[in-house]
Each structure stands twice: as structure tokens, then as C-alpha cells.
Design a protein around this motif. Structure first.
Motif, PDB file in Angstrom:
ATOM      1  N   LEU A   2       4.776  13.766  25.376  1.00 26.98           N
ATOM      2  CA  LEU A   2       4.906  12.774  24.327  1.00 26.98           C
ATOM      3  C   LEU A   2       6.335  12.730  23.809  1.00 26.98           C
ATOM      4  CD1 LEU A   2       1.704  12.976  22.210  1.00 26.98           C
ATOM      5  CD2 LEU A   2       2.810  10.920  23.017  1.00 26.98           C
ATOM      6  N   VAL A  25       4.718  16.563  32.678  1.00 22.32           N
ATOM      7  CA  VAL A  25       3.691  17.342  31.978  1.00 22.32           C
ATOM      8  C   VAL A  25       4.190  18.766  31.681  1.00 22.32           C
ATOM      9  CG1 VAL A  25       1.796  15.994  32.938  1.00 22.32           C
ATOM     10  CG2 VAL A  25       2.466  18.123  34.062  1.00 22.32           C
ATOM     11  N   HIS A  26       5.471  19.025  31.952  1.00 22.70           N
ATOM     12  CA  HIS A  26       6.092  20.292  31.579  1.00 22.70           C
ATOM     13  C   HIS A  26       5.459  21.477  32.319  1.00 22.70           C
ATOM     14  CE1 HIS A  26       8.186  22.922  28.509  1.00 22.70           C
ATOM     15  NE2 HIS A  26       9.022  21.926  28.596  1.00 22.70           N
ATOM     16  N   CYS A  27       5.006  21.264  33.565  1.00 23.86           N
ATOM     17  CA  CYS A  27       4.298  22.328  34.280  1.00 23.86           C
ATOM     18  C   CYS A  27       5.244  23.362  34.876  1.00 23.86           C
ATOM     19  CB  CYS A  27       3.403  21.750  35.372  1.00 23.86           C
ATOM     20  SG  CYS A  27       4.276  20.995  36.754  1.00 23.86           S
ATOM     21  N   PHE A  29       6.808  23.223  37.868  1.00 20.62           N
ATOM     22  CA  PHE A  29       6.870  23.299  39.337  1.00 20.62           C
ATOM     23  C   PHE A  29       8.273  22.969  39.858  1.00 20.62           C
ATOM     24  CE2 PHE A  29       2.325  23.167  41.211  1.00 20.62           C
ATOM     25  CZ  PHE A  29       1.830  23.926  40.169  1.00 20.62           C
ATOM     26  N   PRO A  85       4.498  17.371  41.035  1.00 20.21           N
ATOM     27  CA  PRO A  85       3.174  16.805  41.293  1.00 20.21           C
ATOM     28  C   PRO A  85       2.873  15.580  40.429  1.00 20.21           C
ATOM     29  CG  PRO A  85       3.030  19.179  40.876  1.00 20.21           C
ATOM     30  CD  PRO A  85       4.399  18.732  40.469  1.00 20.21           C
ATOM     31  N   SER A  86       3.479  15.510  39.248  1.00 21.24           N
ATOM     32  CA  SER A  86       3.185  14.362  38.378  1.00 21.24           C
ATOM     33  C   SER A  86       3.988  13.127  38.756  1.00 21.24           C
ATOM     34  CB  SER A  86       3.501  14.677  36.922  1.00 21.24           C
ATOM     35  OG  SER A  86       3.179  15.979  36.604  1.00 21.24           O
TER      36      SER A  86
ATOM     37  N   GLY B  30       3.564  25.385  29.347  1.00 22.27           N
ATOM     38  CA  GLY B  30       2.786  24.402  30.099  1.00 22.27           C
ATOM     39  C   GLY B  30       1.796  23.624  29.242  1.00 22.27           C
ATOM     40  N   THR B  32       2.059  21.388  26.193  1.00 19.04           N
ATOM     41  CA  THR B  32       3.089  20.806  25.326  1.00 19.04           C
ATOM     42  C   THR B  32       2.568  20.291  23.991  1.00 19.04           C
ATOM     43  OG1 THR B  32       2.837  18.745  26.519  1.00 19.04           O
ATOM     44  CG2 THR B  32       4.662  20.155  27.170  1.00 19.04           C
ATOM     45  N   THR B  71       4.863  28.776  32.228  1.00 16.83           N
ATOM     46  CA  THR B  71       3.844  27.923  32.850  1.00 16.83           C
ATOM     47  C   THR B  71       2.473  28.102  32.203  1.00 16.83           C
ATOM     48  OG1 THR B  71       3.467  29.617  34.528  1.00 16.83           O
ATOM     49  CG2 THR B  71       4.966  27.846  35.099  1.00 16.83           C
ATOM     50  N   SER B 132       0.271  27.819  40.240  1.00 10.37           N
ATOM     51  CA  SER B 132       1.702  27.757  39.938  1.00 10.37           C
ATOM     52  C   SER B 132       2.451  28.904  40.604  1.00 10.37           C
ATOM     53  CB  SER B 132       1.906  27.817  38.425  1.00 10.37           C
ATOM     54  OG  SER B 132       1.267  28.980  37.903  1.00 10.37           O
ATOM     55  N   ALA B 260      -0.285  12.284  44.460  1.00 12.29           N
ATOM     56  CA  ALA B 260       0.847  13.202  44.359  1.00 12.29           C
ATOM     57  C   ALA B 260       1.349  13.660  45.716  1.00 12.29           C
ATOM     58  CB  ALA B 260       0.470  14.417  43.516  1.00 12.29           C
ATOM     59  N   LYS B 320      -3.701  22.660  44.976  1.00 16.06           N
ATOM     60  CA  LYS B 320      -2.780  23.390  44.111  1.00 16.06           C
ATOM     61  C   LYS B 320      -1.928  22.478  43.231  1.00 16.06           C
ATOM     62  CE  LYS B 320      -3.209  27.787  46.016  1.00 16.06           C
ATOM     63  NZ  LYS B 320      -2.840  29.157  45.829  1.00 16.06           N
ATOM     64  N   SER B 321      -1.811  21.223  43.624  1.00 17.07           N
ATOM     65  CA  SER B 321      -1.006  20.337  42.783  1.00 17.07           C
ATOM     66  C   SER B 321      -1.873  19.528  41.826  1.00 17.07           C
ATOM     67  CB  SER B 321      -0.168  19.402  43.646  1.00 17.07           C
ATOM     68  OG  SER B 321      -1.013  18.682  44.503  1.00 17.07           O
ATOM     69  N   SER B 324      -1.066  19.226  37.677  1.00 18.26           N
ATOM     70  CA  SER B 324       0.082  18.423  37.294  1.00 18.26           C
ATOM     71  C   SER B 324      -0.075  16.996  37.793  1.00 18.26           C
ATOM     72  CB  SER B 324       1.363  19.020  37.853  1.00 18.26           C
ATOM     73  OG  SER B 324       1.341  20.421  37.732  1.00 18.26           O
ATOM     74  N   ALA B 325      -0.770  16.843  38.921  1.00 19.77           N
ATOM     75  CA  ALA B 325      -0.934  15.513  39.496  1.00 19.77           C
ATOM     76  C   ALA B 325      -1.719  14.598  38.569  1.00 19.77           C
ATOM     77  CB  ALA B 325      -1.625  15.613  40.850  1.00 19.77           C
ATOM     78  N   GLY B 327      -1.142  14.124  35.738  1.00 26.95           N
ATOM     79  CA  GLY B 327      -0.110  13.411  34.990  1.00 26.95           C
ATOM     80  C   GLY B 327       0.117  12.002  35.513  1.00 26.95           C
ATOM     81  N   ARG B 328      -0.291  11.753  36.746  1.00 26.86           N
ATOM     82  CA  ARG B 328      -0.146  10.404  37.303  1.00 26.86           C
ATOM     83  C   ARG B 328      -1.222   9.458  36.799  1.00 26.86           C
ATOM     84  NH1 ARG B 328       2.888  10.184  42.397  1.00 26.86           N
ATOM     85  NH2 ARG B 328       3.814  12.231  42.669  1.00 26.86           N
ATOM     86  N   ASP B 332      -1.163  12.150  29.075  1.00 27.27           N
ATOM     87  CA  ASP B 332      -1.348  13.495  28.528  1.00 27.27           C
ATOM     88  C   ASP B 332      -2.719  14.025  28.927  1.00 27.27           C
ATOM     89  OD1 ASP B 332       1.049  13.560  26.609  1.00 27.27           O
ATOM     90  OD2 ASP B 332       0.043  11.683  26.113  1.00 27.27           O
ATOM     91  N   PHE B 333      -2.836  15.319  28.984  1.00 29.11           N
ATOM     92  CA  PHE B 333      -4.152  15.906  29.230  1.00 29.11           C
ATOM     93  C   PHE B 333      -4.200  17.338  28.740  1.00 29.11           C
ATOM     94  CE2 PHE B 333      -1.696  16.477  33.122  1.00 29.11           C
ATOM     95  CZ  PHE B 333      -1.844  17.834  33.382  1.00 29.11           C
ATOM     96  N   GLY B 382      -1.511  10.364  24.195  1.00 22.97           N
ATOM     97  CA  GLY B 382      -1.091  10.912  22.908  1.00 22.97           C
ATOM     98  C   GLY B 382      -0.371   9.916  22.015  1.00 22.97           C
ATOM     99  N   SER B 383       0.072   8.796  22.592  1.00 30.97           N
ATOM    100  CA  SER B 383       0.766   7.829  21.743  1.00 30.97           C
ATOM    101  C   SER B 383      -0.227   7.005  20.919  1.00 30.97           C
ATOM    102  CB  SER B 383       1.653   6.912  22.582  1.00 30.97           C
ATOM    103  OG  SER B 383       0.856   6.157  23.460  1.00 30.97           O
TER     104      SER B 383
END
Lengths: 423, 479
Positions: A2, A25-27, A29, A85-86, B30, B32, B71, B132, B260, B320-321, B324-325, B327-328, B332-333, B382-383
Motif C-alpha cells: 500500500l 508484496v515485499h516478499c 525473493f 513472483p508478483s 514479509g 507489510t 521474509t 522462500s 507468475a 514455491k512462487s 508472492s504470485a 500479488g498478481r 494486498d493479501f 487495502g486502498s
């Protein structure tokens, strides 16, 4: 992630920067892929750290001057992009950020002088040739110069190759299969003009007509990647008008140029050429990628001897353009070639445009590591697709007293085609 | 002299920072949604510097957090506002690999994957494999008793750390365990592993290495429903097979992973199951036939066996990804980490789907199916006003669901900042009191990573409703 960035406060690329930050996402990687994180070992000098810092600056929560010591060492190698990944488009953030912070930052006199020197000469073949000759004469006096300028002189080759000019048109040999326009590049055409000649030869032999537009200029990538937006715009605008529409592709043979031209939509956003840039960038293709797509290529003759070739991924080809397999496949096409992979191939060689000049310590460390890894392959030749990498590799291989020859992939291929005629 | 100046004097200028850029770069990990600015960041390059730093913190009663690659998905390495961050990245030496004893002795900043890389030439590897692993550090793995896809067969980090030298929060340097699997007295190493940095900082860690499996047999199976994939897991386990890994991903997480890394999972699958058998060649040849029969009986609509090592890694890359994937798919999650008894996996999945539908919030599911460790990924924007709050409410429901079903609020990410409210719901008062007493024995001043794991007075409980008291006070902030 955000953020509270107000994109409209950061024209013309505020939205692009904000979107890139949102995707992160600040992961972490990306940390594993980043050469400067490996070198400096601190969060603020990682892609993730830099994204946070740029976010804070854009939000107005952090002074630009606090962030710059960590933003400046970024190579712009984009190794973080394939590792993410993102899918954070880091390129949409770093170059626009550099462009918009340039006018707000303080630079020392020697920094300004060095920047002016590089940006006034490198993109202009005639000026660069002259400067390089002068520079050579200045070498004995280099101890009088600031560090960054000494580095510049060190990078100049002991002698410049003979000047070459290209005709406007090179017809296909045999049946014409395609027609392309070639970007001849700026520094490359001075430092190693043979790369263009080899590219034209390889394309012609595979039935491709090559046109060399007269009014083309530097691609603008050097300026864009160091935050000089006005100069980048001038070059980009010149090129979108100089290149013809009636070609199958606009072919580049320098990774940095190819990647810069793929970003013309960013460079020219908000200008009269915005729409033209959008269609232009989709027509730009690296020569290796173009050839593999063309397919049905001529196989060079089998001379009955093996040749060990290591292939070095130029960051702006592998990371920025996703071109990894194509040059390798072209090299494998040559009978007798044993392709060697280089350890830590994902690490930048430290060339990265003018990085050598701006961040000499990190550049030298990366160059040294890359040369050692190349030497460990026991190859006879190291092939790559970018003039910057070639200069850096030659420089550091020589320092380690290695006799491994550095060639552009097109030079290797052209030599393989010609071998039958000379032997 | 300002007290902080005496801490600064331990370090060269470049490795001690109270600079605004460092405070920003280190303000979260990790997870945020939580952010806090440290007073200073130190970057030790030797164990001695870590010891001196902690002694300084103890003397001045200044809280500290040790941090590897940041992480943590539970906010475990979130700085304590106004505390010290000890960044251990440069303590990244592998001190010893002993192929005969099959152990490695490492510093805490060594990246998980680098241990296996260093041991590879001896035919050995380090088994715990968090997603990770390419960047997370052994120190963090130890602090949070990290797991990974292959922990089904081999156990968690605690099963692989056999000894450790640590600086307690008092500044005392202690040695637990050793190079042998046999120890004297209680398993103190085991107590330290998973203590989430509340006891002190490990400075030298002895790890067990395993011989690399001779052969892998990796199968990617596509199902029409999540339930069918869950049933297949039970069928595999009930047959007596113990695969190295048993993983499930649902349609949303497949979509994310596909975007991803283009992992080539069966198109249109409502769920995929990854089963990996590993071991000696002869055994695997036998087991794979058994597995084939079981899988065929579960009526999958697609099935693919990894043809070689590259293909196997390719299948794993998707899995494994996955986090973070996501995020696509969503800006946010929140990643959840609850555990349910494996036999109730199908039931838990149905309940998660119901709760997701009721809340009208998309939830992607990725999980270590073999041991019932769920990773629901709660997506939100989140917005949008209130979106984070609603996502956290759903997260709370999912945590409670796991407790109700006889499971746990965390499988491998730790309690950290995120789930500390739920600790008293999982453990009764005497147990929590015991935990506090143990903690105080190691850290009487409560300066080592305070505010994590326990909803305690040193940092008020995280409220799932409205602002956190620390947020109201402007000490921490959530995006």
C-alpha cells in the motif's frame, strides 16, 4: 504494498511508478537475484529496499537526498524482474524515478562534469570518436583527473577500429524472406563497428534485406537509464520518425538499445509522439530473437573441429527482453560448437551503461567476478549481445591475463558462415 | 554522551545507521500491514559484535530485533518501534561442513539454500525447504521453526538443528546441544528453536544434513474439485506411503502461479495435487506403482509425471512462487498458516469456502496437505476503506476455525505479530504462565523481540477491531 502516492503530482509517469509499487508484496525473493545486494549486503541496497525508499520519497515521507545513496548504486540490470513472483515491473519505477529526481538533486562539480562528458559524447559517434582519440592522448595525464574520469579513460580501447559507414540498403542474398531496419547504435559503431557489419551479413545470408535509416540517432537508452529524460526524448522522437513503417522489424544488436527502445512508450509519454511510440516499441526486436523467429536458418559449414564457446547473458537482453534461449540456439546451430554456461550467469558484469563510470568500485568487483567465472568455463570465446558487456569483459579478462576472445553472437555466426569460403 | 553513541562506537560508521533511509527500508518484513521504525540499525560482521550489541541493549534496557532477510509472514522480524534492528545478513559464513558426521555449522545469516549448495558436492543437503529458501536465513528458520513442503517426511527445522550457540537477552553466551544427536538433560536446543527471537540470538548453528535422495518421482495431478484433491491426500496416506511432499493448490492460486512462472499446470483444474516420492531407486520403483494405482482410483482428470530434474523443479516452481504470485491477482493479501488434523482437511476446506463466500472476500488456498497445514491467502485491496479490517476479521475466523477443529493457529510461520491475540485461545492460563516464566528466565528485562507471540503488557494486544493501541499512540502504523 500500500502507498499514499498521488500519481498526478509526479507527471508524466506517476501512475506507472505507483502501479509498480502496488504490485510489490515485499516478499524478498528479489534479494537473491540482486547483484548490489550481494555486494553491499544491506536491505536498503536491495530491490525491495529501493522500492520502499522510492515509495517514501514519492509519498513525501523521505528526503530524496537520504534515498539517493541507495538508489544510485542500482545497476538497472533488472535481474529482480524475472525473480519476482508478483511481477513488479521494476523498470517502470527506477528509470522514471531517476528522471524525475534528476532536476531536484545536488551533484558535485566533478560528478556534473563527468555526466556532461558522457552524455555529450557517448551518444554521438562523431564526438565520441574524437573524444576517444583525445582521451587516449590524455591517458598519461590521467592521474590528474578525478576518479570517475580516470575510469572513463581506462575503458577506452588501446586503439580504435577503423571508422565504418553503412549504406542505406543491403539486399537479401538469394530469396528474400524478410525486410528489417537496423539500429546501428552510437558507442558501438565507434568501439566495434564490425558488429553491425556482421549483423548485416548474417541477416542477408538468411534472406533478409537490411535497411539502415539515415536519420537515426542514438536510441536514448543511456540518457534514459541515468535519468536524463529531455535528452532521451529527443533521441526517441528522432528515431520514431527516422525508422520506416514498411519493415518486418526494427532490429537491434545491442541489448541496452533494444531494451531502451522497448521503453519508448514511457520515454515519450505525454509528448506528441506518444501513440507512435506505442506501436514502434512492439516492432523492436533483438537480432537473435528475430532470426530464431524467422527460422529455417542456414547452417554454417562443418569444419570438423570443436569450439568451446561460453555465452554471457547481457542483462538488458535476458532480463529486460527475455531473450535467453535464442542466442544460445544460434550458437548451437554452428557445427562443432560446445556451449558452456557461466556460473552465476544471472549476475550483471557491472557494465550497465555508464555504471562503470558512476559506481566504479561495484562495477570493478562485478567485472572481476564475471571474468573469473568466464575463465572457469575454459572456453575459447565468450559470446554476448551487448557492446557494454563486451568492453567490460575484455577489460577484466585482460586484467586476469586471459586469452579468451570476446565476440558478439553475430560475429561468431558470421565468422562461421565465412569459414567455408576462406578454408 | 547519548547512550546510542556508545552503541555506535562498537561499529564503523558504515555499519551503524540511524538514517531515515535505513529506518524506512527496515520498517517491515514479509507482512507489510505492520510497520514500525527502529531507532537504529546495526549490521554486525562478527559474533562478537552481536554479543556486544545485546550487552549494550541489556545494559540500557533497549529492545532489539534480530533480522535475517526479513521474509517473515507473521511480522516476526517487525522492528520494535524505537528499538534496535540487528541485521544479521553479513554473518553468512558456513563455518564447517562435515560429510562424515553429516553436519554443517553455520552463522545465522546463511541463506537456507546456500547450505544445500555447499553440501551438494558431498551428496548431502539440508532438508527443511520453506518456499522462500532461496533467500530466507537459517537464523530466521531457527527462530520460527520454519517448515516447508518436504517437512511432511523429514520434520520441521527443530528436527534438523542439533545444536546452537546463542547470546541470551542478558548478554550471556550459552551453548545448547552439540554435534551429536544425543544430548544431556532436556532438549534445550529444541526449546530455543521456534522461540521467535524472544530468548536471544543464535550466533552459531549446527545443522543435520541428509544424503540426497537417489531418486525422485514427482506427480502433478489435476482434479475437478478441491474436495477430490483432499480425498486423494487421505487415500495416499492411508495406503501407508509416506511421500516427501503432498501439496495442494486451488484454482485461484494456480491462476496466480501460472501468471507468475507459466508452470504449465493442467488447465481448468479446480485443484492440483503434487505428490513427490523420494528415496532409494528400488524402493521408489516399487512405490510408484502403488501410487499410480491409488491416484487412478481418485479419478483425476489430468496427470503428469516429471520427466527429469529440470521438469521436477519446474513443477515445484509453480508451488514455491504461489504466495508472492497472488500479488498478481490482488494488490494486498494476508497469508494464513493454520493447521487442522489431516483427516478433517476436506471439512476445513469447505468451511473456508463458506466463510470466504459469507465475507465476500476471495481466498486462495495453497497448503501442505500431508500435514494439514493450510495457507489460505485472503485477498483485499487495502486502498478501499475498511478492506484490511474485513480481511483481518476473516483471518480471525479462520484462526478460530483451526483451533475449534483441534488444530493450531500456526504451522510454520510462527505467531509473530499477527496471531498473538489467539495464543490464549489455544493454551490455558497455567500453560501461558509457564511460557512467560521460561521467557523471563532468558530475558528478564523483556527486550528481545518484545511484542511478538504474547498479547502482553510490554506491547498491548493487537486488536482485530479498530486501531491497535500502538497505532493510536502513533508508535506503529499499518498501511
Amino acid at each position: 504494498m500500500l502507498h499514499e502516492i498521488k500519481p498526478e503530482q509526479h507527471p508524466p509517469l506517476g501512475q506507472e511508478m505507483a502501479d509498480a509499487i502496488s504490485t510489490c508484496v515485499h516478499c524478498g525473493f528479489c534479494l537473491a537475484a540482486c547483484p548490489t545486494y550481494k555486494e553491499l549486503g544491506q536491505e536498503a541496497d536491495s530491490p525491495r529496499g529501493r522500492i520502499v525508499l522510492m515509495k517514501e520519497v514519492l509519498e513525501g515521507n523521505l528526503e530524496l537526498e537520504s534515498a539517493l545513496p541507495h538508489i544510485d548504486p542500482c545497476l538497472g540490470c533488472l535481474a529482480c524482474e524475472p525473480a519476482c513472483p508478483s511481477g513488479v515491473p521494476y523498470r517502470d519505477l527506477i528509470s522514471p524515478f531517476r528522471a524525475q529526481s534528476e532536476s531536484k538533486r545536488q551533484r558535485s562539480l566533478s560528478q556534473r562534469l563527468t555526466r556532461w562528458m558522457t552524455q555529450f559524447t557517448l551518444p554521438y559517434p562523431k564526438r565520441f570518436r574524437l573524444a576517444a582519440k583525445t582521451g587516449k592522448l590524455a591517458k598519461p595525464l590521467s592521474f590528474l583527473l578525478p576518479r570517475s574520469m580516470r575510469v572513463m579513460l581506462d575503458l577506452l580501447p588501446p586503439r580504435l577500429p577503423k571508422q565504418q559507414d553503412w549504406k542505406e540498403n543491403y539486399p537479401a542474398i538469394g530469396n528474400q524472406r524478410a525486410r528489417v531496419a537496423l539500429l546501428t547504435g552510437c558507442a558501438q559503431s565507434v568501439l566495434d563497428p564490425d558488429i553491425n557489419t556482421a549483423t548485416i551479413e548474417v541477416l542477408n545470408r538468411n534472406g533478409v534485406e537490411v535497411v539502415v535509416p539515415k536519420n537515426q540517432g542514438c536510441c536514448g537508452a543511456l540518457s534514459w537509464h541515468v535519468g536524463n529524460l529531455p535528452q532521451a526524448r529527443q533521441f526517441a522522437s528522432q528515431n520514431v520518425h527516422a525508422f520506416p513503417e514498411d519493415v518486418d522489424a526494427i532490429v537491434t544488436n545491442a541489448a541496452g538499445c533494444g531494451s531502451g527502445m522497448h521503453e519508448y512508450h514511457l520515454i515519450l509519454k505525454g509528448t506528441a509522439d506518444e501513440a507512435k511510440a506505442e506501436s514502434f516499441r512492439h516492432r523492436v526486436q533483438d537480432v537473435a530473437s528475430f532470426l530464431m523467429q524467422l527460422g529455417d536458418l542456414k547452417t554454417p559449414p562443418d569444419l570438423g573441429r570443436t569450439r568451446r564457446i561460453a555465452y554471457h547473458d547481457a542483462c538488458h537482453l535476458a532480463n529486460a527482453q527475455g531473450v535467453r534461449a535464442e542466442p544460445r540456439n544460434l550458437l548451437r546451430m554452428i557445427p562443432g560448437v560446445e556451449l558452456r554456461e557461466i556460473n552465476d550467469a544471472h549476475l550483471c558484469c557491472g557494465s550497465a551503461g555508464t555504471y562503470n563510470i558512476d559506481q566504479p568500485e561495484i562495477a570493478a568487483s562485478l567485472g572481476k567476478q564475471k571474468a573469473s567465472n568466464v575463465i572457469a568455463t575454459a572456453a575459447e570465446v565468450v559470446a554476448t549481445g551487448n557492446i557494454g558487456c563486451m568492453t567490460q569483459l575484455s577489460n577484466h579478462l585482460t586484467k586476469q591475463e586471459s586469452g579468451i576472445q570476446v565476440q558478439h553472437t553475430m560475429q561468431v555466426l558470421r565468422d562461421a558462415y565465412l569459414a567455408s569460403e576462406t578454408e | 554522551m547519548e547512550p546510542l553513541d556508545s552503541l555506535a562506537s562498537i561499529y564503523p560508521e558504515s555499519r551503524f545507521s540511524r538514517d531515515a533511509a535505513f529506518q524506512a527500508a527496515f520498517e517491515s518484513d514479509g507482512l507489510t500491514v505492520f510497520r514500525a521504525k527502529p531507532r537504529a540499525v546495526v549490521i554486525p560482521e562478527s559474533a562478537e559484535e552481536v554479543i556486544q550489541t545485546i550487552r549494550w541493549c541489556h545494559e540500557h534496557a533497549v529492545p532489539f530485533v534480530a533480522r535475517g532477510s526479513g521474509t517473515s509472514l507473521s511480522g516476526g522480524s517487525l522492528p520494535v518501534a524505537d528499538g534496535i534492528v540487528i541485521a544479521l545478513n553479513r554473518l553468512n559464513r558456513i563455518l564447517k561442513i562435515d560429510p562424515v558426521e553429516r553436519i554443517a555449522v553455520v552463522e545465522p545469516g546463511v541463506v537456507n539454500q546456500h547450505v544445500s549448495d555447499a553440501a551438494a558436492s558431498e551428496g548431502l543437503y539440508y532438508a527443511p525447504d520453506p518456499s522462500s529458501q532461496s533467500i530466507c536465513t537459517i537464523g530466521g528458520n531457527l527462530a520460527f521453526n520454519s517448515g516447508g513442503a518436504h517437512c511432511l517426511k523429514y520434520g520441521m527445522t527443530s528436527n534438523h538443528v542439533i545444536g546452537c550457540k546463542a547470546v541470551l537477552a542478558t548478554g550471556e553466551v550459552v551453548t545448547m546441544g552439540g554435534e551429536s544427536l544425543e544430548t544431556v538433560g532436556p532438549d534445550f536446543t529444541g526449546l530455543f528453536v521456534g522461540s521467535e527471537g524472544l530468548f536471544g540470538v543464535a550466533i552459531e548453528i549446527t545443522l543435520r544434513l541428509l544424503p540426497k535422495p537417489e531418486q525422485f518421482h514427482t506427480v502433478l495431478v489435476g482434479y475437478d474439485s478441491l474436495q477430490a484433491a483432499g480425498d486423494a491426500v487421505s487415500a495416499v496416506i492411508d495406503s501407508g506411503l509416506l511421500p516427501g511432499a503432498l501439496e495442494i493448490m486451488d484454482a485461484l492460486s494456480i491462476e496466480a502461479a501460472e501468471a507468475a512462472v507459466a508452470c504449465g499446470y493442467p488447465p481448468g483444474a479446480a485443484a492440483v495435487l503434487i505428490v513427490e516420492l523420494e528415496g532409494p531407486r528400488e524402493k521408489i520403483e516399487q512405490e510408484r506403482q502403488q501410487l499410480d494405482e491409488i491416484l487412478t482410483s481418485t479419478e483425476p482428470f489430468a496427470q503428469r509425471v516429471a520427466v527429469d530434474e529440470a521438469d521436477r523443479l519446474f513443477i515445484w516452481k509453480g508451488r514455491k512462487s504461489a504466495f508472492s504470485a497472488v500479488g498478481r491477482l490482488s494488490p494486498d493479501f494476508l497469508v494464513q498458516d493454520g493447521v487442522v488434523p489431516r483427516s478433517r482437511l476436506g471439512e476445513a476446506l469447505v468451511r473456508i469456502q463458506q466463510l470466504s463466500a459469507e465475507a465476500n472476500i476471495r481466498v486462495a488456498n495453497v497448503f501442505h496437505a500431508g500435514d494439514g497445514n493450510l495457507h489460505p491467502l485472503i485477498m483485499f485491496d487495502g486502498s478501499q476503506p475498511g478492506a484490511l479490517h474485513r480481511a483481518e476479521e476473516l483471518a480471525a475466523k479462520l484462526s478460530r476455525l483451526c483451533i475449534e477443529m483441534g488444530g493450531s493457529i500456526t504451522g510454520e510461520h510462527g505467531v509473530g505479530m499477527e496471531k498473538r491475540d489467539f495464543l490464549p485461545e489455544m493454551f490455558d492460563e497455567p500453560t501461558i504462565r509457564m511460557m512467560h516464566r521460561i521467557r523471563e528466565a532468558m530475558d528478564p528485562k523483556v527486550i528481545a523481540n518484545p511484542g511478538k507471540m504474547f498479547p502482553g503488557k510490554e506491547a498491548p494486544a493487537l486488536s482485530k477491531v479498530g486501531l491497535h493501541p500502538l497505532e493510536k499512540a502513533g508508535v506503529i502504523s499499518r498501511e
